[in-house]
Design a protein around this motif. Sequence first.
Motif, mmCIF file in Angstrom:
data_model
loop_
_atom_site.group_PDB
_atom_site.id
_atom_site.type_symbol
_atom_site.label_atom_id
_atom_site.label_comp_id
_atom_site.label_asym_id
_atom_site.label_seq_id
_atom_site.Cartn_x
_atom_site.Cartn_y
_atom_site.Cartn_z
ATOM 1 N N VAL A 35 -12.134 9.315 -1.874
ATOM 2 C CA VAL A 35 -12.259 8.298 -2.914
ATOM 3 C C VAL A 35 -12.956 8.894 -4.137
ATOM 4 O O VAL A 35 -13.924 9.649 -4.006
ATOM 5 N N VAL A 36 -12.452 8.565 -5.314
ATOM 6 C CA VAL A 36 -13.103 8.951 -6.566
ATOM 7 C C VAL A 36 -13.914 7.755 -7.058
ATOM 8 O O VAL A 36 -13.370 6.685 -7.322
ATOM 9 N N LEU A 37 -15.217 7.949 -7.169
ATOM 10 C CA LEU A 37 -16.120 6.901 -7.651
ATOM 11 C C LEU A 37 -16.852 7.415 -8.879
ATOM 12 O O LEU A 37 -17.507 8.457 -8.826
ATOM 13 N N GLY A 38 -16.709 6.702 -9.981
ATOM 14 C CA GLY A 38 -17.365 7.147 -11.205
ATOM 15 C C GLY A 38 -16.921 8.517 -11.646
ATOM 16 O O GLY A 38 -17.695 9.288 -12.214
ATOM 17 N N GLY A 39 -15.647 8.854 -11.367
ATOM 18 C CA GLY A 39 -15.104 10.141 -11.796
ATOM 19 C C GLY A 39 -15.395 11.292 -10.855
ATOM 20 O O GLY A 39 -14.965 12.417 -11.108
ATOM 21 N N ARG A 40 -16.098 11.054 -9.740
ATOM 22 C CA ARG A 40 -16.440 12.120 -8.803
ATOM 23 C C ARG A 40 -15.846 11.825 -7.429
ATOM 24 O O ARG A 40 -15.986 10.724 -6.919
ATOM 25 N N ARG A 41 -15.199 12.842 -6.851
ATOM 26 C CA ARG A 41 -14.522 12.660 -5.570
ATOM 27 C C ARG A 41 -15.485 12.864 -4.403
ATOM 28 O O ARG A 41 -16.325 13.764 -4.421
ATOM 29 N N THR A 42 -15.328 12.013 -3.408
ATOM 30 C CA THR A 42 -16.103 12.134 -2.182
ATOM 31 C C THR A 42 -15.169 11.892 -1.003
ATOM 32 O O THR A 42 -14.250 11.076 -1.099
ATOM 33 N N SER A 43 -15.366 12.620 0.102
ATOM 34 C CA SER A 43 -14.476 12.511 1.253
ATOM 35 C C SER A 43 -15.285 12.212 2.510
ATOM 36 O O SER A 43 -16.270 12.908 2.795
ATOM 37 N N TRP A 44 -14.832 11.198 3.237
ATOM 38 C CA TRP A 44 -15.530 10.748 4.433
ATOM 39 C C TRP A 44 -14.553 10.577 5.576
ATOM 40 O O TRP A 44 -13.347 10.427 5.377
ATOM 41 N N VAL A 45 -15.095 10.574 6.778
ATOM 42 C CA VAL A 45 -14.321 10.268 7.976
ATOM 43 C C VAL A 45 -14.879 8.978 8.553
ATOM 44 O O VAL A 45 -16.076 8.869 8.815
ATOM 45 N N ILE A 46 -13.998 8.003 8.731
ATOM 46 C CA ILE A 46 -14.410 6.640 9.077
ATOM 47 C C ILE A 46 -13.613 6.163 10.287
ATOM 48 O O ILE A 46 -12.384 6.263 10.299
ATOM 49 N N PRO A 47 -14.256 5.619 11.315
ATOM 50 C CA PRO A 47 -13.513 5.024 12.421
ATOM 51 C C PRO A 47 -12.898 3.699 11.982
ATOM 52 O O PRO A 47 -13.593 2.846 11.429
ATOM 53 N N MET A 48 -11.603 3.517 12.234
ATOM 54 C CA MET A 48 -10.957 2.307 11.712
ATOM 55 C C MET A 48 -9.610 2.052 12.367
ATOM 56 O O MET A 48 -9.045 2.912 13.046
ATOM 57 N N VAL A 49 -9.091 0.838 12.108
ATOM 58 C CA VAL A 49 -7.687 0.483 12.324
ATOM 59 C C VAL A 49 -7.247 -0.232 11.054
ATOM 60 O O VAL A 49 -7.944 -1.127 10.571
ATOM 61 N N SER A 50 -6.100 0.151 10.500
ATOM 62 C CA SER A 50 -5.631 -0.406 9.237
ATOM 63 C C SER A 50 -4.383 -1.265 9.422
ATOM 64 O O SER A 50 -3.538 -0.985 10.276
ATOM 65 N N PHE A 51 -4.275 -2.292 8.577
ATOM 66 C CA PHE A 51 -3.147 -3.213 8.580
ATOM 67 C C PHE A 51 -2.736 -3.463 7.127
ATOM 68 O O PHE A 51 -3.512 -3.204 6.201
ATOM 69 N N CYS A 52 -1.540 -3.980 6.921
ATOM 70 C CA CYS A 52 -1.126 -4.363 5.570
ATOM 71 C C CYS A 52 -0.825 -5.862 5.538
ATOM 72 O O CYS A 52 -0.359 -6.434 6.523
ATOM 73 N N ASP A 53 -1.094 -6.463 4.399
ATOM 74 C CA ASP A 53 -0.890 -7.901 4.195
ATOM 75 C C ASP A 53 0.319 -8.091 3.276
ATOM 76 O O ASP A 53 0.198 -8.505 2.131
ATOM 77 N N ILE A 54 1.496 -7.727 3.793
ATOM 78 C CA ILE A 54 2.721 -7.751 2.995
ATOM 79 C C ILE A 54 3.781 -8.581 3.728
ATOM 80 O O ILE A 54 4.018 -8.362 4.920
ATOM 81 N N PRO A 55 4.422 -9.531 3.057
ATOM 82 C CA PRO A 55 5.492 -10.306 3.714
ATOM 83 C C PRO A 55 6.625 -9.398 4.184
ATOM 84 O O PRO A 55 6.897 -8.355 3.570
ATOM 85 N N LEU A 56 7.295 -9.790 5.252
ATOM 86 C CA LEU A 56 8.402 -8.988 5.769
ATOM 87 C C LEU A 56 9.465 -8.736 4.710
ATOM 88 O O LEU A 56 10.105 -7.682 4.680
ATOM 89 N N SER A 57 9.656 -9.703 3.824
ATOM 90 C CA SER A 57 10.677 -9.558 2.791
ATOM 91 C C SER A 57 10.360 -8.434 1.802
ATOM 92 O O SER A 57 11.238 -7.972 1.075
ATOM 93 N N GLU A 58 9.086 -7.980 1.783
ATOM 94 C CA GLU A 58 8.677 -6.949 0.831
ATOM 95 C C GLU A 58 8.233 -5.662 1.523
ATOM 96 O O GLU A 58 7.654 -4.783 0.894
ATOM 97 N N ILE A 59 8.522 -5.541 2.823
ATOM 98 C CA ILE A 59 7.914 -4.482 3.619
ATOM 99 C C ILE A 59 8.729 -3.194 3.675
ATOM 100 O O ILE A 59 8.284 -2.173 4.211
ATOM 101 N N LYS A 60 9.917 -3.167 3.119
ATOM 102 C CA LYS A 60 10.825 -2.038 3.302
ATOM 103 C C LYS A 60 10.230 -0.712 2.833
ATOM 104 O O LYS A 60 10.319 0.306 3.532
ATOM 105 N N GLU A 61 9.637 -0.696 1.663
ATOM 106 C CA GLU A 61 9.079 0.557 1.140
ATOM 107 C C GLU A 61 7.911 1.033 1.996
ATOM 108 O O GLU A 61 7.735 2.232 2.223
ATOM 109 N N HIS A 62 7.104 0.094 2.485
ATOM 110 C CA HIS A 62 5.967 0.448 3.321
ATOM 111 C C HIS A 62 6.436 1.104 4.621
ATOM 112 O O HIS A 62 5.846 2.082 5.086
#
Length: 247
Positions: A35-62
Amino acid sequence: MPLSSNSLIHFTSDKESLKGILEDNFQIFNCRESVVLGGRRTSWVIPMVSFCDIPLSEIKEHISKYGHYGIGMTKEWAIRQGLNPVLYMAQNSMLSESYRKAWNDALETSEDEDLWTEAERNLCDVLRYIKNYEGDLVRKETKINNYRFSDEREWRYAPPHSEDYEFLVAHQWYKIGNNKSDTDNKLLPLRLRFEPSDIKYIIIDNDTEIGEFIDHLRREKGKNYSLHEVERLTTRILTVEQIMSDI
């Protein structure tokens, strides 16, 4: 047409990974976030599970970027489990600069997670949900410049602080020696759990796999769930072929 959905979808490119989720819930994995914050890049490792909030009608590109297998969960389940939408920040915004300064002030006290105060830990928790509004997307060998991450409308689960696993670690540290394997192994017991009623739909690649997944559901979920629950899940199967051509 609504811009968001009543469900959240987790995608994977691997069929066996989807079977594993149906078998034993969501496993928590360490993911690198740059992530770039205030013009400076920082890299982290984070435990997670990710989801998207996109209707099925708009999901093709994802689907084309994140895989042809997925599981859609109800938003009510997500809220109960403590998921939260990602906070998208422009790289050079005043807010990202303010957060970077606050973060640097916290690190001046200690870089050792075990010595963080509750206030410092809470500040770290916010960092686990920050993503740039726009930046370069790298998926395996593919790079998309100036990709608008906010279009994904990501929701994220990051487990609470515990002495049993790493809450947040610097990417540089993670790459050294056995740090990666040691840190990853601590997450193996963790699961983000759900019940059959929490599943809105199951996405697979094509029609030829429907029978395979129905058999898998009856075999694995039948050990713990009623026949009615298993049969209901079999009616929730969608294929990428259907989504691309009909939805």
